[in-house]
Design a protein around this motif. Structure first.
Motif, PDB file in Angstrom:
ATOM      1  N   GLU A 145      -4.710  -8.878   2.127  1.00  0.00           N
ATOM      2  CA  GLU A 145      -4.603  -7.437   2.371  1.00  0.00           C
ATOM      3  C   GLU A 145      -3.378  -6.852   1.685  1.00  0.00           C
ATOM      4  O   GLU A 145      -3.431  -5.757   1.118  1.00  0.00           O
ATOM      5  CB  GLU A 145      -4.604  -7.169   3.869  1.00  0.00           C
ATOM      6  CG  GLU A 145      -5.954  -7.482   4.495  1.00  0.00           C
ATOM      7  CD  GLU A 145      -5.974  -7.287   6.002  1.00  0.00           C
ATOM      8  OE1 GLU A 145      -5.029  -6.691   6.556  1.00  0.00           O
ATOM      9  OE2 GLU A 145      -6.949  -7.731   6.625  1.00  0.00           O
ATOM     10  N   ALA A 146      -2.263  -7.594   1.690  1.00  0.00           N
ATOM     11  CA  ALA A 146      -1.060  -7.141   0.978  1.00  0.00           C
ATOM     12  C   ALA A 146      -1.319  -7.093  -0.524  1.00  0.00           C
ATOM     13  O   ALA A 146      -0.862  -6.177  -1.215  1.00  0.00           O
ATOM     14  CB  ALA A 146       0.118  -8.060   1.299  1.00  0.00           C
ATOM     15  N   ARG A 206      -3.332  -4.011  -1.367  1.00  0.00           N
ATOM     16  CA  ARG A 206      -2.453  -2.824  -1.331  1.00  0.00           C
ATOM     17  C   ARG A 206      -1.594  -2.747  -2.604  1.00  0.00           C
ATOM     18  O   ARG A 206      -1.393  -1.660  -3.148  1.00  0.00           O
ATOM     19  CB  ARG A 206      -1.569  -2.848  -0.090  1.00  0.00           C
ATOM     20  CG  ARG A 206      -2.309  -2.500   1.197  1.00  0.00           C
ATOM     21  CD  ARG A 206      -1.363  -2.218   2.347  1.00  0.00           C
ATOM     22  NE  ARG A 206      -0.488  -3.345   2.652  1.00  0.00           N
ATOM     23  CZ  ARG A 206      -0.785  -4.355   3.485  1.00  0.00           C
ATOM     24  NH1 ARG A 206      -1.953  -4.366   4.103  1.00  0.00           N
ATOM     25  NH2 ARG A 206       0.086  -5.315   3.711  1.00  0.00           N
ATOM     26  N   LEU A 207      -1.089  -3.903  -3.063  1.00  0.00           N
ATOM     27  CA  LEU A 207      -0.287  -3.929  -4.295  1.00  0.00           C
ATOM     28  C   LEU A 207      -1.117  -3.487  -5.499  1.00  0.00           C
ATOM     29  O   LEU A 207      -0.622  -2.757  -6.360  1.00  0.00           O
ATOM     30  CB  LEU A 207       0.246  -5.334  -4.550  1.00  0.00           C
ATOM     31  CG  LEU A 207       1.647  -5.644  -4.099  1.00  0.00           C
ATOM     32  CD1 LEU A 207       1.989  -7.101  -4.371  1.00  0.00           C
ATOM     33  CD2 LEU A 207       2.665  -4.729  -4.724  1.00  0.00           C
ATOM     34  N   GLU A 230      -3.575  -1.421  -5.580  1.00  0.00           N
ATOM     35  CA  GLU A 230      -3.718   0.039  -5.519  1.00  0.00           C
ATOM     36  C   GLU A 230      -2.404   0.743  -5.827  1.00  0.00           C
ATOM     37  O   GLU A 230      -2.371   1.680  -6.631  1.00  0.00           O
ATOM     38  CB  GLU A 230      -4.231   0.450  -4.141  1.00  0.00           C
ATOM     39  CG  GLU A 230      -5.644  -0.015  -3.878  1.00  0.00           C
ATOM     40  CD  GLU A 230      -6.099   0.219  -2.438  1.00  0.00           C
ATOM     41  OE1 GLU A 230      -5.255   0.550  -1.577  1.00  0.00           O
ATOM     42  OE2 GLU A 230      -7.293   0.057  -2.178  1.00  0.00           O
ATOM     43  N   LYS A 231      -1.314   0.308  -5.204  1.00  0.00           N
ATOM     44  CA  LYS A 231      -0.016   0.970  -5.362  1.00  0.00           C
ATOM     45  C   LYS A 231       0.514   0.884  -6.786  1.00  0.00           C
ATOM     46  O   LYS A 231       1.007   1.863  -7.336  1.00  0.00           O
ATOM     47  CB  LYS A 231       0.998   0.344  -4.400  1.00  0.00           C
ATOM     48  CG  LYS A 231       2.381   0.919  -4.517  1.00  0.00           C
ATOM     49  CD  LYS A 231       3.352   0.206  -3.592  1.00  0.00           C
ATOM     50  CE  LYS A 231       4.749   0.726  -3.839  1.00  0.00           C
ATOM     51  NZ  LYS A 231       5.758  -0.188  -3.390  1.00  0.00           N
ATOM     52  N   THR A 282     -10.815  -5.208   3.849  1.00  0.00           N
ATOM     53  CA  THR A 282     -10.032  -4.073   3.314  1.00  0.00           C
ATOM     54  C   THR A 282     -10.700  -3.453   2.120  1.00  0.00           C
ATOM     55  O   THR A 282     -11.191  -4.035   1.257  1.00  0.00           O
ATOM     56  CB  THR A 282      -8.618  -4.549   2.911  1.00  0.00           C
ATOM     57  OG1 THR A 282      -7.999  -5.105   4.055  1.00  0.00           O
ATOM     58  CG2 THR A 282      -7.792  -3.406   2.414  1.00  0.00           C
TER      59      THR A 282
END
Length: 88
Positions: free
Chosen positions: A59-60, A63-64, A66-67, A88
């Motif tokens: 999940e992290a 997120r990375l 996307e960010k 996710t």
């Protein structure tokens, strides 16, 4: 003249062409395949490098991606399955 990937191989002191690629690195850097093909390859083609610290968390990592607007990510087999099955 030397040619690589359709273009002239840059000489010492030549500037590399712009590259907007972003490479995510999630495997340990002591893993030879990751260090040689991904990290050195990314540096060689001018990609930005995003290093994920600590134990892998799918999940992290998502997120990375996307960010940081990741465009390249080489996954080891078990990691790919975990990411693919993440809610996710």
């Amino acid at each position: 003249a030397l040619v690589a990937m359709g273009g002239k191989v840059p000489g010492a002191g030549d500037f590399l062409p712009p590259n907007d690629g972003v490479q995510l690195v999630t495997a340990p850097l002591f893993h030879v395949a990751m260090l040689i093909s991904v990290v050195l390859g990314g540096i060689g083609n001018g990609s930005a490098m995003v290093l994920m610290r600590g134990r892998f968390d799918e999940e992290a990592a998502i997120r990375l991606v996307e960010k940081e607007k990741v465009s390249r990510w080489s996954l080891l087999g078990s990691v790919a399955a975990r990411v693919a099955s993440s809610p996710t």
